[in-house]
Design a protein around this motif. Structure first.
Motif, PDB file in Angstrom:
ATOM      1  N   ILE A 229     103.664   2.327  99.529  1.00 58.24           N
ATOM      2  CA  ILE A 229     103.358   3.666 100.040  1.00 58.24           C
ATOM      3  C   ILE A 229     102.946   3.593 101.507  1.00 58.24           C
ATOM      4  CG2 ILE A 229     101.762   5.624  99.875  1.00 58.24           C
ATOM      5  CD1 ILE A 229     101.722   5.249  96.862  1.00 58.24           C
ATOM      6  N   ARG A 230     102.047   2.694 101.819  1.00 55.79           N
ATOM      7  CA  ARG A 230     101.584   2.575 103.199  1.00 55.79           C
ATOM      8  C   ARG A 230     102.748   2.204 104.128  1.00 55.79           C
ATOM      9  NH1 ARG A 230      98.027  -1.316 102.557  1.00 55.79           N
ATOM     10  NH2 ARG A 230      96.397   0.126 101.866  1.00 55.79           N
ATOM     11  N   GLY A 231     103.588   1.282 103.683  1.00 55.09           N
ATOM     12  CA  GLY A 231     104.726   0.876 104.497  1.00 55.09           C
ATOM     13  C   GLY A 231     105.738   1.994 104.677  1.00 55.09           C
ATOM     14  N   SER A 232     106.012   2.762 103.607  1.00 55.08           N
ATOM     15  CA  SER A 232     106.962   3.866 103.709  1.00 55.08           C
ATOM     16  C   SER A 232     106.458   4.928 104.678  1.00 55.08           C
ATOM     17  CB  SER A 232     107.202   4.489 102.332  1.00 55.08           C
ATOM     18  OG  SER A 232     107.836   3.574 101.472  1.00 55.08           O
TER      19      SER A 232
ATOM     20  N   LEU B 292     111.773  22.123  83.324  1.00 57.82           N
ATOM     21  CA  LEU B 292     112.361  21.823  84.628  1.00 57.82           C
ATOM     22  C   LEU B 292     111.289  22.014  85.699  1.00 57.82           C
ATOM     23  CD1 LEU B 292     115.875  23.527  84.411  1.00 57.82           C
ATOM     24  CD2 LEU B 292     115.353  21.093  84.311  1.00 57.82           C
ATOM     25  N   LEU B 293     110.775  20.894  86.193  1.00 61.79           N
ATOM     26  CA  LEU B 293     109.762  20.915  87.240  1.00 61.79           C
ATOM     27  C   LEU B 293     110.443  20.800  88.598  1.00 61.79           C
ATOM     28  CD1 LEU B 293     107.285  18.337  85.656  1.00 61.79           C
ATOM     29  CD2 LEU B 293     107.203  20.827  85.446  1.00 61.79           C
ATOM     30  N   ASP B 294     109.892  21.477  89.589  1.00 58.49           N
ATOM     31  CA  ASP B 294     110.383  21.268  90.948  1.00 58.49           C
ATOM     32  C   ASP B 294     110.074  19.841  91.369  1.00 58.49           C
ATOM     33  OD1 ASP B 294     111.445  23.803  91.518  1.00 58.49           O
ATOM     34  OD2 ASP B 294     109.440  24.597  91.927  1.00 58.49           O
ATOM     35  N   PHE B 295     111.080  19.172  91.915  1.00 57.56           N
ATOM     36  CA  PHE B 295     110.866  17.804  92.369  1.00 57.56           C
ATOM     37  C   PHE B 295     109.828  17.811  93.486  1.00 57.56           C
ATOM     38  CE2 PHE B 295     111.917  13.745  94.381  1.00 57.56           C
ATOM     39  CZ  PHE B 295     112.050  12.943  93.254  1.00 57.56           C
ATOM     40  N   PRO B 296     108.940  16.817  93.507  1.00 58.18           N
ATOM     41  CA  PRO B 296     107.894  16.801  94.534  1.00 58.18           C
ATOM     42  C   PRO B 296     108.452  16.906  95.944  1.00 58.18           C
ATOM     43  CG  PRO B 296     107.530  15.060  92.919  1.00 58.18           C
ATOM     44  CD  PRO B 296     108.853  15.656  92.606  1.00 58.18           C
ATOM     45  N   GLN B 297     107.774  17.646  96.786  1.00 61.43           N
ATOM     46  CA  GLN B 297     108.165  17.787  98.179  1.00 61.43           C
ATOM     47  C   GLN B 297     107.737  16.556  98.975  1.00 61.43           C
ATOM     48  OE1 GLN B 297     109.898  20.615  99.420  1.00 61.43           O
ATOM     49  NE2 GLN B 297     110.110  20.850  97.207  1.00 61.43           N
ATOM     50  N   ASN B 298     108.385  16.362 100.105  1.00 57.39           N
ATOM     51  CA  ASN B 298     107.966  15.350 101.072  1.00 57.39           C
ATOM     52  C   ASN B 298     107.965  13.948 100.466  1.00 57.39           C
ATOM     53  OD1 ASN B 298     107.273  14.642 103.656  1.00 57.39           O
ATOM     54  ND2 ASN B 298     105.089  15.023 103.406  1.00 57.39           N
ATOM     55  N   MET B 299     109.134  13.570  99.941  1.00 52.79           N
ATOM     56  CA  MET B 299     109.294  12.243  99.342  1.00 52.79           C
ATOM     57  C   MET B 299     110.285  11.419 100.153  1.00 52.79           C
ATOM     58  SD  MET B 299     107.506  12.249  96.399  1.00 52.79           S
ATOM     59  CE  MET B 299     108.273  11.066  95.295  1.00 52.79           C
ATOM     60  N   LYS B 300     110.127  10.124 100.147  1.00 53.19           N
ATOM     61  CA  LYS B 300     111.111   9.177 100.667  1.00 53.19           C
ATOM     62  C   LYS B 300     111.548   8.327  99.487  1.00 53.19           C
ATOM     63  CE  LYS B 300     110.475   7.065 104.693  1.00 53.19           C
ATOM     64  NZ  LYS B 300     110.035   6.039 105.687  1.00 53.19           N
ATOM     65  N   MET B 301     112.694   8.666  98.917  1.00 58.64           N
ATOM     66  CA  MET B 301     113.157   8.104  97.650  1.00 58.64           C
ATOM     67  C   MET B 301     112.115   8.421  96.584  1.00 58.64           C
ATOM     68  SD  MET B 301     114.787   4.359  96.833  1.00 58.64           S
ATOM     69  CE  MET B 301     115.692   4.035  95.328  1.00 58.64           C
ATOM     70  N   PHE B 302     111.422   7.437  96.030  1.00 62.95           N
ATOM     71  CA  PHE B 302     110.414   7.741  95.017  1.00 62.95           C
ATOM     72  C   PHE B 302     108.991   7.693  95.565  1.00 62.95           C
ATOM     73  CE2 PHE B 302     111.170   3.123  94.575  1.00 62.95           C
ATOM     74  CZ  PHE B 302     109.881   2.634  94.724  1.00 62.95           C
ATOM     75  N   VAL B 303     108.838   7.526  96.873  1.00 65.70           N
ATOM     76  CA  VAL B 303     107.523   7.339  97.480  1.00 65.70           C
ATOM     77  C   VAL B 303     107.029   8.653  98.090  1.00 65.70           C
ATOM     78  CG1 VAL B 303     106.181   6.051  99.175  1.00 65.70           C
ATOM     79  CG2 VAL B 303     108.092   4.934  97.979  1.00 65.70           C
TER      80      VAL B 303
ATOM     81  N   ALA C 111     104.440   4.423 107.154  1.00 68.45           N
ATOM     82  CA  ALA C 111     104.372   3.870 108.511  1.00 68.45           C
ATOM     83  C   ALA C 111     105.754   3.697 109.134  1.00 68.45           C
ATOM     84  CB  ALA C 111     103.654   2.522 108.492  1.00 68.45           C
ATOM     85  N   THR C 112     106.787   3.680 108.291  1.00 65.88           N
ATOM     86  CA  THR C 112     108.157   3.469 108.760  1.00 65.88           C
ATOM     87  C   THR C 112     108.814   4.821 108.977  1.00 65.88           C
ATOM     88  OG1 THR C 112     108.260   1.465 107.406  1.00 65.88           O
ATOM     89  CG2 THR C 112     110.332   2.306 108.283  1.00 65.88           C
ATOM     90  N   VAL C 113     109.057   5.151 110.215  1.00 65.73           N
ATOM     91  CA  VAL C 113     109.621   6.461 110.549  1.00 65.73           C
ATOM     92  C   VAL C 113     111.082   6.515 110.124  1.00 65.73           C
ATOM     93  CG1 VAL C 113     110.134   8.094 112.399  1.00 65.73           C
ATOM     94  CG2 VAL C 113     108.040   6.706 112.488  1.00 65.73           C
ATOM     95  N   ARG C 114     111.420   7.526 109.343  1.00 71.30           N
ATOM     96  CA  ARG C 114     112.804   7.710 108.927  1.00 71.30           C
ATOM     97  C   ARG C 114     113.636   8.193 110.109  1.00 71.30           C
ATOM     98  NH1 ARG C 114     113.446  11.664 104.066  1.00 71.30           N
ATOM     99  NH2 ARG C 114     113.294   9.795 102.761  1.00 71.30           N
ATOM    100  N   ALA C 115     114.833   7.658 110.234  1.00 72.16           N
ATOM    101  CA  ALA C 115     115.722   8.086 111.311  1.00 72.16           C
ATOM    102  C   ALA C 115     115.996   9.584 111.185  1.00 72.16           C
ATOM    103  CB  ALA C 115     117.021   7.302 111.250  1.00 72.16           C
TER     104      ALA C 115
END
Length: 445
Positions: A201-204, A100-111, A206-210
């Protein structure tokens, strides 16, 4: 439209059908909503147990990035009942190689939104992680109309090893075969990022999450939306009313009754809709019948908290696609959302693909013991059997959908999860959009 006008007939009382009826009501059109079963809400089913648990048989939350469900909730007075996943229990695991690995921090879905957190996570080998992050240097695919599968897209942009990490996250809601799942139908946003920014990755990044939460649910469970809509519908709603045939001027019910209408919106799943069109719209029936479905089983298990040796205040886990086990994911529902279990108890939802429910129950209990150290029998269990009932958007799905629509007259619409999205917001949007199209059609007829 005059007061004596024929009603629009809405077939199916799930979220799509309820949303269509609501939109017709807002636009002043008469309607009749026909539901073959004895309840409204369709696949969205919430059960309140005698011992104080709240059990979701299907979706437990909806995404806020698509505004349709939240907007409808506001319209029917449910805004005070909207809740969000708990931040204090937001831990998520990723099961890989039996660990059981800790899920990566600072993700936007899988990016990943930063390289180092992803490299340090261990969810991919060092080589696989570097290839994943090198996606920023992969040239975009030449613009065109050709569809591709999720697997083809992932390997092309992120490398083959990335499949095992991305598929559980991206394809989970579809319970899909990644080699068949259509990118255009399921993930057009990632195709758009590739074209606009040259890189997902670059687009994610650059796109600010609400700001604010990503997901929402309702204090009383997901079927609160269906019940709130139904309570505010002023048109005719008939339960236990099965439609056998769709005709140009209405529908024929089981038993032979002919119900005339100015238009028809069929919102039932494709496997039940296709026979309704067979007698009068053979081409459409054949095309609808060609749509495929995947299967899943969710096993719900209730425990006392003292049956676990560790802290179960986490959202759950995702399973690496190469793990070689039946288990696909676990949600710790009691920790994910408030009010899902009594104090001192743990409520789990354990997900599988096409498994016999009895075998899935055995697997669920075994995996909960192996992964979380549970001891003793669960207090009770419930199996939500969705085998053959999850729409499969195969490559070319949108073109297929256009052929279906072209095979039907404009005053007869199909809408729902079989066609344009499986989440709650998608179903709300599908129902309301079909009602809008029909309203425009009738206004010029």
């Amino acid at each position: 439209m005059s007061s004596g006008a024929l009603p629009v007939i809405v077939v199916g009382g799930g979220i799509t059908g309820l949303s269509a009826a609501w939109e017709l009501q807002q636009r002043g059109l008469p309607y009749v909503l026909l539901e073959a079963g004895d309840r409204l809400g369709g696949k969205v089913q919430t059960e309140h147990t005698d011992d104080g648990f709240l059990v979701e048989h299907a979706a437990d939350a909806f995404i806020l990035g698509k505004p349709y469900a939240a907007q409808l909730a506001r319209e029917v007075g449910l805004e005070p009942d909207i809740i969000h996943p708990r931040d204090d229990t937001k831990r998520l695991y990723f099961l890989k190689g039996g660990r059981l690995l800790d899920f990566p921090q600072n993700m936007k879905m899988f990016v990943p939104l930063d390289d180092q957190s992803f490299l340090d996570s261990g969810v991919l080998s060092p080589e696989g992680a570097r290839r994943f992050l090198d996606e920023v240097n992969v040239p975009p695919k030449a613009p065109g109309d050709e569809d591709e599968s999720l697997a083809a897209f992932i390997t092309r942009r992120f490398g083959e090893e990335a499949l095992n990490f991305i598929v559980p996250l991206a394809a989970g809601i579809y319970v899909a075969n990644p080699f068949e799942l259509s990118m255009k139908a399921a993930f057009p946003q990632f195709l758009a990022l590739e074209q606009k920014y040259g890189s997902v990755i670059r687009g994610s990044r650059a796109t600010v999450r609400a700001p604010g939460p990503v997901f929402a649910s309702f204090r009383g469970g997901m079927d609160a939306l269906a019940q709130a809509i139904a309570a505010r519908l002023t048109g005719e709603v008939r339960l236990n009313t099965q439609v056998q045939q769709v005709q140009a001027d209405g529908v024929v019910l089981k038993g032979g009754q002919h119900l005339r209408g100015s238009g028809v919106i069929v919102t039932t799943p494709s496997w039940s809709a296709a026979p309704m069109f067979s007698q009068n719209f053979g081409r459409a029936a054949a095309l609808i019948g060609e749509l495929k479905a995947n299967g899943s089983v969710a096993v719900v298990l209730a425990y006392r908290a003292d049956q676990f040796p560790g802290d179960m205040h986490l959202h759950g886990l995702q399973v690496d696609a190469s793990e070689g086990i039946h288990l696909k994911a676990v949600t710790v529902h009691s920790a994910k959302l408030h009010g899902r279990a009594p104090e001192g108890h743990v409520l789990l939802r354990v997900f599988f693909k096409d498994l016999d429910p009895g075998f899935a129950l055995e697997e669920a209990r075994r995996e909960v013991e192996r992964l979380f150290g549970a001891h003793g029998e669960p207090l009770w269990h419930i199996c939500a059997d969705w085998r053959g009932r999850n729409p499969a958007y195969q490559v070319g799905h949108l073109d297929h959908l256009e052929r279906i629509r072209a095979a039907l007259p404009a005053h007869i619409q199909v809408a729902g999860a079989s066609y344009t999205g499986v989440g709650l917001p998608d179903c709300v949007n599908a129902g309301r959009s079909a009602a809008q199209v029909l309203t425009e059609q009738l206004s010029v007829a």
